[in-house]
Design a protein around this motif. Structure first.
Motif, PDB file in Angstrom:
ATOM      1  N   PRO A  33       0.834  -1.207   0.000  1.00 22.41           N
ATOM      2  CA  PRO A  33       0.000   0.000   0.000  1.00 22.41           C
ATOM      3  C   PRO A  33       0.864   1.250   0.000  1.00 22.41           C
ATOM      4  N   TYR A  34       0.331   2.320  -0.539  1.00 24.51           N
ATOM      5  CA  TYR A  34       1.089   3.561  -0.617  1.00 24.51           C
ATOM      6  C   TYR A  34       0.139   4.734  -0.432  1.00 24.51           C
ATOM      7  N   MET A  35       0.718   5.920  -0.258  1.00 26.87           N
ATOM      8  CA  MET A  35      -0.044   7.152  -0.118  1.00 26.87           C
ATOM      9  C   MET A  35       0.656   8.227  -0.923  1.00 26.87           C
ATOM     10  N   LEU A  36      -0.108   9.004  -1.690  1.00 32.25           N
ATOM     11  CA  LEU A  36       0.466  10.042  -2.537  1.00 32.25           C
ATOM     12  C   LEU A  36       0.656  11.324  -1.744  1.00 32.25           C
ATOM     13  N   CYS A  37       1.787  11.947  -1.946  1.00 25.72           N
ATOM     14  CA  CYS A  37       2.047  13.252  -1.344  1.00 25.72           C
ATOM     15  C   CYS A  37       1.178  14.291  -2.038  1.00 25.72           C
ATOM     16  N   LYS A  38       0.493  15.138  -1.281  1.00 22.88           N
ATOM     17  CA  LYS A  38      -0.371  16.156  -1.862  1.00 22.88           C
ATOM     18  C   LYS A  38       0.410  17.343  -2.406  1.00 22.88           C
ATOM     19  N   GLY A  39       1.707  17.346  -2.141  1.00 24.81           N
ATOM     20  CA  GLY A  39       2.523  18.434  -2.676  1.00 24.81           C
ATOM     21  C   GLY A  39       3.067  18.155  -4.056  1.00 24.81           C
ATOM     22  N   CYS A  40       3.513  16.883  -4.282  1.00 24.08           N
ATOM     23  CA  CYS A  40       4.123  16.553  -5.581  1.00 24.08           C
ATOM     24  C   CYS A  40       3.578  15.266  -6.162  1.00 24.08           C
ATOM     25  N   ALA A  41       2.594  14.621  -5.503  1.00 24.36           N
ATOM     26  CA  ALA A  41       1.932  13.403  -5.990  1.00 24.36           C
ATOM     27  C   ALA A  41       2.863  12.218  -6.074  1.00 24.36           C
ATOM     28  N   THR A  42       3.930  12.186  -5.273  1.00 24.49           N
ATOM     29  CA  THR A  42       4.844  11.055  -5.241  1.00 24.49           C
ATOM     30  C   THR A  42       4.287   9.963  -4.339  1.00 24.49           C
ATOM     31  N   ALA A  43       4.468   8.693  -4.729  1.00 24.17           N
ATOM     32  CA  ALA A  43       4.013   7.568  -3.909  1.00 24.17           C
ATOM     33  C   ALA A  43       4.978   7.342  -2.757  1.00 24.17           C
ATOM     34  N   ASN A  44       4.451   7.378  -1.529  1.00 27.02           N
ATOM     35  CA  ASN A  44       5.232   7.119  -0.321  1.00 27.02           C
ATOM     36  C   ASN A  44       4.579   5.985   0.457  1.00 27.02           C
ATOM     37  N   ASP A  45       5.321   5.437   1.452  1.00 28.64           N
ATOM     38  CA  ASP A  45       4.732   4.447   2.350  1.00 28.64           C
ATOM     39  C   ASP A  45       3.562   5.080   3.103  1.00 28.64           C
ATOM     40  N   VAL A  46       2.589   4.254   3.496  1.00 26.75           N
ATOM     41  CA  VAL A  46       1.399   4.795   4.147  1.00 26.75           C
ATOM     42  C   VAL A  46       1.721   5.473   5.475  1.00 26.75           C
ATOM     43  N   ASP A  47       2.835   5.097   6.106  1.00 28.01           N
ATOM     44  CA  ASP A  47       3.202   5.692   7.384  1.00 28.01           C
ATOM     45  C   ASP A  47       4.337   6.705   7.250  1.00 28.01           C
ATOM     46  N   TYR A  48       4.506   7.265   6.058  1.00 30.21           N
ATOM     47  CA  TYR A  48       5.622   8.197   5.863  1.00 30.21           C
ATOM     48  C   TYR A  48       5.416   9.467   6.676  1.00 30.21           C
TER      49      TYR A  48
END
Length: 607
Positions: free
Chosen positions: A170-185
């Motif tokens: 699973p991943y979560m997109l950064c709302k600043g640059c839309a990069t995929a990060n870990d869900v707990d980043y």
């Protein structure tokens, strides 16, 4: 997969392999490689037990699991390894992204960061450097004694890039640059934005964003439906369904994703069963006649029909992502653009040329027949009691008169709206500026003028006004919307929808058969009849092209070649009149002969 000179080779051109098999450091469980996408039996990666992994090769070999990775379907559960030629890094990563599988890919980096990474940064889970430029013993190259460690040093930085498929990680997109990060980043790995700030922004903008996205999606659906409503799109959709049904009858089974040019060629031959062109043999009694005859001679499609059919098939494959020129070595590109199919069209053209097949053009609808048709329809309008039927006869009367006088396409005239008609000052005529049609657009509208005819029976201006008067009896306002409308089959009422060319062709056929004048005319016949009439009356070709709406100068010769041959200034008329007083010394033939003799006997000029 063939290797290029700039990729997995050393300075002597030897094929390289990685020194040791490795695993992704991200996880010790799910990242054990199960498939080598580009390898040979001799240099394929191995598992923990030392067994060669399942792998794809550029050609058939004893241990190969398939040929050419781009033609394979990768299971999403596979964890792939690939060390591709460096000029194929982007195609390989695109292929892996489309298959949604986990992978490890080896790439080079001339500088600090590989050039291809920014395009796929959102789909990369991690990466590390295998070796830096100049480092030795990173790769092996083949010798007669086996693979030997590299002693030259790397000519570039070598990276291993990992991606864990979304279904596994699973991943979560950064709302600043839309990069995929870990869900707990906590901080984005690209732009450094804190996760809490992204969540706050998400809460504040969620409603406004949802409304905006809804409007955008609605707008996109409207545009897509507009494209799908066109006749060409409907034909292409129907052809796609027929093509898919045909492919499943082949052996082995095929579909749009793995079809090759040979499969498409079989489909073109299959479609010949619906052809309306017959290839008569030399001893056939119908050899010189047009149309389908009851004989054993085979039927086929004309070469133009085959070419048009192939164009639609080419568009179908382009729409599903198989675009570009066909590459028979890689089995990539658009199979409908293959040279094999171009040769097929040449063969069909040669076959039809040898069979003495001549192209049959539409039977022209000349103005004398238009007069008889209009008088018949005027009579039907006058005696018809039902208002709906009276409206339809008045519509046909106005439509066919305006069609013949304008030389317009039947489908384009059906799209004519009241907003496209303008009164000409100090004249009883109308100016038409149409922006919808086969070739008309906002930037290139079709403009022409219609003036009253001296014969009221065929006068388009009078008939349009009569048509509008009858429409007003049904409370139909023709001052807005489509002028020529259709009747709904269920409600039997007149709808504000454009009448189709096929509908008006059927109506024309019915009317002409009722007065025993039908000779194969269609709604396109008036276009040719208008061009022939204008040319035989001596109108300039450029003016005819402007009036009818042809952008190519050669179209007038295609449609109205008879008009040019029979015009007063044409070759046949000139030769016929030049024979007057032949042999008496005063004919044009005599004068031309005398001038030719004088010119051919010229003597050298003397100073």
């Amino acid at each position: 997969m063939a290797l290029d000179s700039n990729s997995m080779k050393d300075k002597k051109g030897n094929i390289l392999k990685h020194f040791t098999p490795f695993q992704s450091p991200l996880s010790s469980g799910i990242n054990v490689h199960t498939l080598d996408l580009m390898a040979l039996d001799s240099n394929s990666m191995k598992d923990k037990k030392g067994n060669i992994l399942k792998h794809f090769t550029p050609f058939q070999s004893p241990l190969s699991s398939g040929i050419n990775v781009f033609t394979q379907e990768i299971n999403k559960q596979e964890n792939c390894y690939v060390f591709p030629p460096f000029n194929l890094v982007l195609p390989v990563m695109t292929f892996l992204k489309e298959n949604s599988c986990s992978y490890t890919i080896v790439i080079r980096a001339e500088n600090t960061t590989p050039l291809s990474l920014p395009n796929f940064v959102n789909f990369i889970s991690d990466a590390f450097v295998l070796g830096i430029k100049g480092q030795k013993d990173v790769l092996k190259y083949p010798t007669k004694k086996g693979y030997v460690s590299d002693r030259y040093g790397l000519p570039w930085n070598l990276w291993a890039v990992f991606n864990i498929a979304n279904i596994l990680r699973p991943y979560m997109l950064c709302k600043g640059c839309a990069t995929a990060n870990d869900v707990d980043y906590i901080f984005c790995k690209i732009c450094g934005s804190p996760r809490n700030k992204s969540l706050e922004c998400l809460d504040e903008c969620s409603k406004e964003r949802d409304q905006l996205l809804h409007k955008i999606e609605k707008r996109i659906d409207t545009l897509d439906n507009l494209l799908k409503s066109g006749s060409y799109s409907k034909q292409k959709c129907s052809l796609k369904t027929e093509l898919e049904k045909f492919f499943v009858t082949l052996e082995p089974l095929k579909n749009l994703s793995n079809a090759v040019p040979e499969d498409i060629r079989k489909f073109l031959v299959f479609k010949e069963k619906n052809g309306r062109t017959q290839l008569h043999e030399d001893n056939c009694v119908y050899r010189t006649e047009h149309g389908l005859k009851i004989c054993s001679c085979p039927k086929t499609l004309t070469v133009k029909s085959v070419d048009s059919l192939l164009g639609k098939i080419r568009a179908i494959f382009r729409d599903i992502g198989r675009a570009g020129e066909w590459n028979p070595m890689l089995y990539s590109g658009n199979p409908a653009s293959s040279h094999i199919l171009k040769q097929h069209i040449q063969a069909v053209s040669l076959e039809q040329s040898n069979s003495n097949i001549t192209r049959k053009q539409a039977t022209p609808l000349m103005f004398d027949k238009l007069g008889k048709l209009c008088r018949y329809l005027s009579y039907k309008v006058s005696v018809e009691k039902d208002l709906i039927s009276q409206f339809l006869f008045a519509r046909d009367l106005s439509y066919f008169s305006l069609l013949c006088h304008s030389g317009n396409r039947g489908v384009d005239l059906g799209l004519l709206k009241a907003e496209n008609l303008f009164d000409i000052p100090d004249s009883k005529g109308i100016y038409v500026s149409q922006q919808a049609g086969k070739t008309a657009s906002i930037d290139n509208p079709k403009n022409y003028i219609i003036l009253p005819s001296l014969d009221e029976d065929i006068c388009p201006i009078k008939l349009v006004k009569d048509y509008k008067r009858i429409a007003s009896k049904l409370d139909i306002d023709l001052n807005k919307g489509f002028i020529y409308r259709v009747r709904d089959n269920k409600s039997k009422q007149i709808n504000n929808r454009a009448v189709s060319s096929s509908c008006m062709t059927d109506r024309l056929k019915t009317h002409l058969m009722n007065i025993n004048l039908y000779q194969g005319e269609t709604s396109h016949s008036s276009r040719r009849g208008c061009a022939i009439t204008l040319r035989m009356l001596g109108v300039d070709d450029q003016a005819i092209n402007q009036h009818v709406g042809w952008s190519s100068k050669g179209m007038i010769d295609h449609y109205a070649h008879v008009g040019k041959l029979m015009s007063p200034e044409g070759p046949a008329s000139t030769l016929s009149s030049a024979a007057k007083h032949l042999g008496q010394g005063s004919s044009l033939f005599d004068k031309v002969s005398q001038n030719y003799v004088s010119i051919s006997n010229l003597k050298q000029f003397k100073f």
